[in-house]
Design a protein around this motif. Structure first.
Motif, PDB file in Angstrom:
ATOM      1  N   GLU A   1       0.830  -1.201   0.000  1.00  0.00           N
ATOM      2  CA  GLU A   1       0.000   0.000   0.000  1.00  0.00           C
ATOM      3  C   GLU A   1       0.866   1.254   0.000  1.00  0.00           C
ATOM      4  OE1 GLU A   1      -3.353   2.649   0.437  1.00  0.00           O
ATOM      5  OE2 GLU A   1      -2.937   0.728  -0.525  1.00  0.00           O
ATOM      6  N   ALA A   2       1.963   1.237   0.781  1.00  0.00           N
ATOM      7  CA  ALA A   2       2.862   2.392   0.842  1.00  0.00           C
ATOM      8  C   ALA A   2       3.489   2.664  -0.521  1.00  0.00           C
ATOM      9  CB  ALA A   2       3.946   2.157   1.896  1.00  0.00           C
ATOM     10  N   MET A   3       3.903   1.620  -1.216  1.00  0.00           N
ATOM     11  CA  MET A   3       4.511   1.795  -2.535  1.00  0.00           C
ATOM     12  C   MET A   3       3.476   2.314  -3.529  1.00  0.00           C
ATOM     13  SD  MET A   3       7.690   1.064  -2.115  1.00  0.00           S
ATOM     14  CE  MET A   3       8.340   0.841  -3.769  1.00  0.00           C
ATOM     15  N   ARG A   4       2.237   1.862  -3.385  1.00  0.00           N
ATOM     16  CA  ARG A   4       1.181   2.324  -4.277  1.00  0.00           C
ATOM     17  C   ARG A   4       0.911   3.808  -4.076  1.00  0.00           C
ATOM     18  NH1 ARG A   4      -3.843   3.719  -4.467  1.00  0.00           N
ATOM     19  NH2 ARG A   4      -4.082   3.554  -2.216  1.00  0.00           N
ATOM     20  N   VAL A   5       0.949   4.271  -2.832  1.00  0.00           N
ATOM     21  CA  VAL A   5       0.695   5.675  -2.514  1.00  0.00           C
ATOM     22  C   VAL A   5       1.827   6.564  -3.011  1.00  0.00           C
ATOM     23  CG1 VAL A   5       0.400   7.327  -0.622  1.00  0.00           C
ATOM     24  CG2 VAL A   5      -0.793   5.135  -0.557  1.00  0.00           C
ATOM     25  N   GLY A   6       3.054   6.013  -3.057  1.00  0.00           N
ATOM     26  CA  GLY A   6       4.170   6.815  -3.562  1.00  0.00           C
ATOM     27  C   GLY A   6       5.440   6.749  -2.752  1.00  0.00           C
ATOM     28  N   ALA A   7       5.567   5.768  -1.835  1.00  0.00           N
ATOM     29  CA  ALA A   7       6.789   5.638  -1.046  1.00  0.00           C
ATOM     30  C   ALA A   7       7.987   5.364  -1.955  1.00  0.00           C
ATOM     31  CB  ALA A   7       6.638   4.514  -0.021  1.00  0.00           C
ATOM     32  N   PHE A   8       9.135   5.892  -1.570  1.00  0.00           N
ATOM     33  CA  PHE A   8      10.360   5.663  -2.345  1.00  0.00           C
ATOM     34  C   PHE A   8      10.774   4.210  -2.232  1.00  0.00           C
ATOM     35  CE2 PHE A   8      14.984   5.566  -2.795  1.00  0.00           C
ATOM     36  CZ  PHE A   8      15.163   6.275  -3.976  1.00  0.00           C
ATOM     37  N   ASP A   9      10.697   3.646  -1.025  1.00  0.00           N
ATOM     38  CA  ASP A   9      11.032   2.234  -0.770  1.00  0.00           C
ATOM     39  C   ASP A   9      10.615   1.922   0.658  1.00  0.00           C
ATOM     40  OD1 ASP A   9      12.077  -0.367  -1.064  1.00  0.00           O
ATOM     41  OD2 ASP A   9      13.733   0.384  -2.290  1.00  0.00           O
ATOM     42  N   PHE A  10      10.845   0.678   1.090  1.00  0.00           N
ATOM     43  CA  PHE A  10      10.521   0.341   2.476  1.00  0.00           C
ATOM     44  C   PHE A  10      11.597  -0.557   3.068  1.00  0.00           C
ATOM     45  CE2 PHE A  10       8.683  -3.087   0.041  1.00  0.00           C
ATOM     46  CZ  PHE A  10       8.908  -4.223   0.810  1.00  0.00           C
ATOM     47  N   LEU A  11      11.674  -0.514   4.411  1.00  0.00           N
ATOM     48  CA  LEU A  11      12.589  -1.356   5.180  1.00  0.00           C
ATOM     49  C   LEU A  11      11.762  -2.217   6.116  1.00  0.00           C
ATOM     50  CD1 LEU A  11      15.275   1.302   6.169  1.00  0.00           C
ATOM     51  CD2 LEU A  11      15.744  -0.765   4.851  1.00  0.00           C
ATOM     52  N   GLU A  12      12.120  -3.486   6.196  1.00  0.00           N
ATOM     53  CA  GLU A  12      11.381  -4.408   7.065  1.00  0.00           C
ATOM     54  C   GLU A  12      12.185  -4.664   8.325  1.00  0.00           C
ATOM     55  OE1 GLU A  12      10.366  -9.025   6.639  1.00  0.00           O
ATOM     56  OE2 GLU A  12       9.295  -7.797   5.176  1.00  0.00           O
ATOM     57  N   LYS A  13      11.555  -4.486   9.497  1.00  0.00           N
ATOM     58  CA  LYS A  13      12.219  -4.758  10.774  1.00  0.00           C
ATOM     59  C   LYS A  13      12.428  -6.269  10.949  1.00  0.00           C
ATOM     60  CE  LYS A  13       9.964  -0.904  13.231  1.00  0.00           C
ATOM     61  NZ  LYS A  13       9.036  -0.581  14.330  1.00  0.00           N
ATOM     62  N   PRO A  14      13.538  -6.653  11.583  1.00  0.00           N
ATOM     63  CA  PRO A  14      14.715  -5.835  11.918  1.00  0.00           C
ATOM     64  C   PRO A  14      15.535  -5.610  10.650  1.00  0.00           C
ATOM     65  CG  PRO A  14      15.106  -8.103  12.553  1.00  0.00           C
ATOM     66  CD  PRO A  14      13.712  -8.056  12.004  1.00  0.00           C
ATOM     67  N   PHE A  15      15.950  -4.370  10.411  1.00  0.00           N
ATOM     68  CA  PHE A  15      16.624  -4.073   9.161  1.00  0.00           C
ATOM     69  C   PHE A  15      18.126  -3.907   9.371  1.00  0.00           C
ATOM     70  CE2 PHE A  15      17.145   0.286  10.390  1.00  0.00           C
ATOM     71  CZ  PHE A  15      15.989   0.616  11.086  1.00  0.00           C
ATOM     72  N   ASN A  16      18.842  -4.085   8.279  1.00  0.00           N
ATOM     73  CA  ASN A  16      20.298  -3.925   8.267  1.00  0.00           C
ATOM     74  C   ASN A  16      20.614  -2.434   8.135  1.00  0.00           C
ATOM     75  OD1 ASN A  16      23.007  -3.718   7.539  1.00  0.00           O
ATOM     76  ND2 ASN A  16      23.005  -5.679   6.474  1.00  0.00           N
ATOM     77  N   PRO A  17      21.388  -1.851   9.078  1.00  0.00           N
ATOM     78  CA  PRO A  17      21.709  -0.412   8.997  1.00  0.00           C
ATOM     79  C   PRO A  17      22.392  -0.019   7.687  1.00  0.00           C
ATOM     80  CG  PRO A  17      22.304  -1.276  11.154  1.00  0.00           C
ATOM     81  CD  PRO A  17      21.936  -2.454  10.299  1.00  0.00           C
ATOM     82  N   ASP A  18      23.202  -0.908   7.137  1.00  0.00           N
ATOM     83  CA  ASP A  18      23.867  -0.601   5.870  1.00  0.00           C
ATOM     84  C   ASP A  18      22.855  -0.484   4.742  1.00  0.00           C
ATOM     85  OD1 ASP A  18      26.438  -0.496   6.921  1.00  0.00           O
ATOM     86  OD2 ASP A  18      26.707  -2.662   6.725  1.00  0.00           O
ATOM     87  N   ARG A  19      21.823  -1.327   4.786  1.00  0.00           N
ATOM     88  CA  ARG A  19      20.749  -1.266   3.796  1.00  0.00           C
ATOM     89  C   ARG A  19      20.023   0.080   3.908  1.00  0.00           C
ATOM     90  NH1 ARG A  19      17.640  -1.872  -0.709  1.00  0.00           N
ATOM     91  NH2 ARG A  19      15.438  -2.219  -0.216  1.00  0.00           N
ATOM     92  N   MET A  20      19.802   0.545   5.150  1.00  0.00           N
ATOM     93  CA  MET A  20      19.147   1.836   5.360  1.00  0.00           C
ATOM     94  C   MET A  20      20.023   2.971   4.816  1.00  0.00           C
ATOM     95  SD  MET A  20      17.930   3.616   8.934  1.00  0.00           S
ATOM     96  CE  MET A  20      19.617   3.564   9.542  1.00  0.00           C
ATOM     97  N   SER A  21      21.328   2.907   5.056  1.00  0.00           N
ATOM     98  CA  SER A  21      22.235   3.941   4.550  1.00  0.00           C
ATOM     99  C   SER A  21      22.234   3.989   3.035  1.00  0.00           C
ATOM    100  CB  SER A  21      23.656   3.691   5.059  1.00  0.00           C
ATOM    101  OG  SER A  21      23.717   3.826   6.459  1.00  0.00           O
ATOM    102  N   GLU A  22      22.195   2.817   2.401  1.00  0.00           N
ATOM    103  CA  GLU A  22      22.190   2.753   0.939  1.00  0.00           C
ATOM    104  C   GLU A  22      20.900   3.360   0.384  1.00  0.00           C
ATOM    105  OE1 GLU A  22      23.165   2.287  -2.916  1.00  0.00           O
ATOM    106  OE2 GLU A  22      24.470   2.069  -1.173  1.00  0.00           O
ATOM    107  N   LEU A  23      19.766   3.050   1.010  1.00  0.00           N
ATOM    108  CA  LEU A  23      18.492   3.628   0.576  1.00  0.00           C
ATOM    109  C   LEU A  23      18.495   5.150   0.775  1.00  0.00           C
ATOM    110  CD1 LEU A  23      15.596   1.267   1.760  1.00  0.00           C
ATOM    111  CD2 LEU A  23      16.255   1.842  -0.572  1.00  0.00           C
TER     112      LEU A  23
END
Length: 444
Positions: A93-115
């Motif tokens: 739903e978030a992607m449909r509304v227009g989100a750039f991307d999403f992170l799923e908990k628990p997430f990798n901090p490096d993945r968050m930095s890359e996004l």
């Protein structure tokens, strides 16, 4: 160095906000945190200089509702959503509304930095393009070409902004080479007609029959363009060398202007380039046409009246030519600076452009002086001096400002490097920069 991109972190859990903020701050981002979507919306506007990272599940307004609000205000704002494990429908739903991307908990901090890096790059590009569009629509780009801090140039820029908002026709006169056509472009760019047609016709370049046809028609079926009066309808028609219009064409132009009424549907900007000694546009235009055109009037200042603008222009022009020819710009000595300031400049800015280019070419060859270039333009003038004397203090200050300006440009705003090269203590350099209105931020 580009300013750090902001990241707004929205999460109702304090530990999560702090951990995300600390990690991204270590990556060089400027973070700010919000404990609720409601608080975030007080800050996050259409031109927010950064991106957003938000949790989806929050009390009160949740992440999806926040995302919808943000997308409604600025659909290009990158928003990264944080979802709980297994919340796939919410992520979709978030992607449909227009989100750039999403992170799923628990997430990798490096993945968050890359996004965050990808989202920030996209945001910077959007904001740069948006600023460029505003600059072009506002005429700022053209106004920036009207370089100079002299009182006459300050007044000229003020006149352009004032007259640009008016509806009346305009007469621009002044000596040859002072930039009258550039001012005509600027008047169009800063006014309400900025998005409309800008048509320029040189009245001296065509014989009377061809000029009549170009201005008023009728055009033949094989002609690709409309008559200038029709082509410029609703916009701006610029008539260069308006004094070249015959009495017949002046009468016809006046008739068209009278038919338009007030405010004029099409603005006419007339440029007078009279060369005859002692003649003005008032002498050669029929009185009724002259007074219609000259109700709003700009008289261009000659270069010799612009003081240290001469050195500023020479520096900028020589840097541009040096880059074009792949060599270093010539360094101007105190004596050469005085010679530039004292020259009569009958050809005004156009002549200065030629001198700057030739100075770069001869510097590349390792021969010649600026004085020799000035003398070659005016062999009959010995020495190259104006009749308008200036106090020595003015020459010294103009050279000092140019020297600091050039050195700051060469060292890209490094205060330490400028202090070392000019052998100036920091306090003295700061005082002189303040005196000459030089800002370090302009050189970074």
């Amino acid at each position: 160095m580009a300013q750090a991109m902001k990241i707004a972190i929205v999460d109702d859990e304090q530990d999560m906000r702090q951990s995300i903020s600390q990690w991204l701050a270590l990556s060089g981002y400027d973070t700010e945190t919000f404990s609720s979507a409601e608080d975030a919306l007080k800050v996050l506007g259409p031109d927010y200089p950064g991106i957003v990272i938000s949790d989806i599940k929050m009390p009160g307004m949740d992440g999806i509702q926040l995302l919808k609000k943000l997308m409604g205000a600025d659909s290009t704002l990158p928003v990264i959503m944080i979802t709980g494990h297994g919340d796939v429908p919410m992520a979709v739903e978030a992607m449909r509304v227009g989100a750039f991307d999403f992170l799923e908990k628990p997430f990798n901090p490096d993945r968050m930095s890359e996004l965050a890096k990808r989202a920030s790059s996209a945001r910077r590009l959007t904001l740069d393009n948006r600023a460029l569009r505003r600059e072009l629509s506002g005429g700022t780009q053209i106004m920036n070409k009207l370089i100079g801090a002299s009182p006459v140039m300050e007044r000229l820029r003020e006149d352009i902004l004032d007259l640009g908002q008016a509806d009346g026709h305009v007469l621009i006169d002044g000596e040859t080479g002072t930039g009258k056509t550039l001012v005509a472009h600027a008047l169009h760019a800063v006014g309400s007609r900025a998005g409309k047609k800008f048509v320029l016709v040189s009245c001296a370049a065509l014989e009377e029959e061809a000029l009549s046809k170009r201005l008023f028609g009728p055009m033949m079926p094989e002609d690709a363009q409309l008559p200038a009066i029709e082509e410029a309808r609703g916009g701006t028609l610029v008539l260069e060398d308006v004094e070249a219009l015959s009495d017949t064409l002046q009468a016809r132009l006046l008739s068209v202007m009278n038919d338009q009424g007030t405010p004029a549907e099409t603005r006419i900007v007339a440029i007078s380039n009279l060369q005859e000694a002692g003649k003005t546009s008032e002498d050669v235009l029929r009185p009724d046409l002259f007074y219609r055109l000259a109700a709003l009037r700009i008289t261009m200042p000659p270069l010799r009246q612009r003081g240290e603008d001469i050195l500023t222009l020479f520096t900028r022009l020589s840097e541009q030519f040096a880059e074009e020819y792949g060599c270093d710009a010539p360094q101007v000595s105190a004596q050469e600076a005085a010679q530039l300031l004292q020259a009569p400049w009958p050809g005004n800015v156009r002549q200065l452009i030629n001198i700057a280019e030739r100075a770069v070419l001869q510097s590349r060859r390792g021969s010649g002086t600026i004085a020799s270039l000035l003398m070659s333009d005016h062999e009959e003038m010995q020495p190259v001096m104006t009749t308008e004397g200036k106090p020595l203090k003015e020459y010294v200050e103009a050279f000092e400002r140019m020297l600091i300006d050039n050195t700051m440009r060469r060292h890209k705003g490094s205060i330490a490097s400028v202090m070392e090269e000019l052998c100036l203590p920091r306090r003295t350099l700061n005082e002189k920069m303040a005196k000459y209105s030089l800002q370090r931020s302009d050189y970074l």
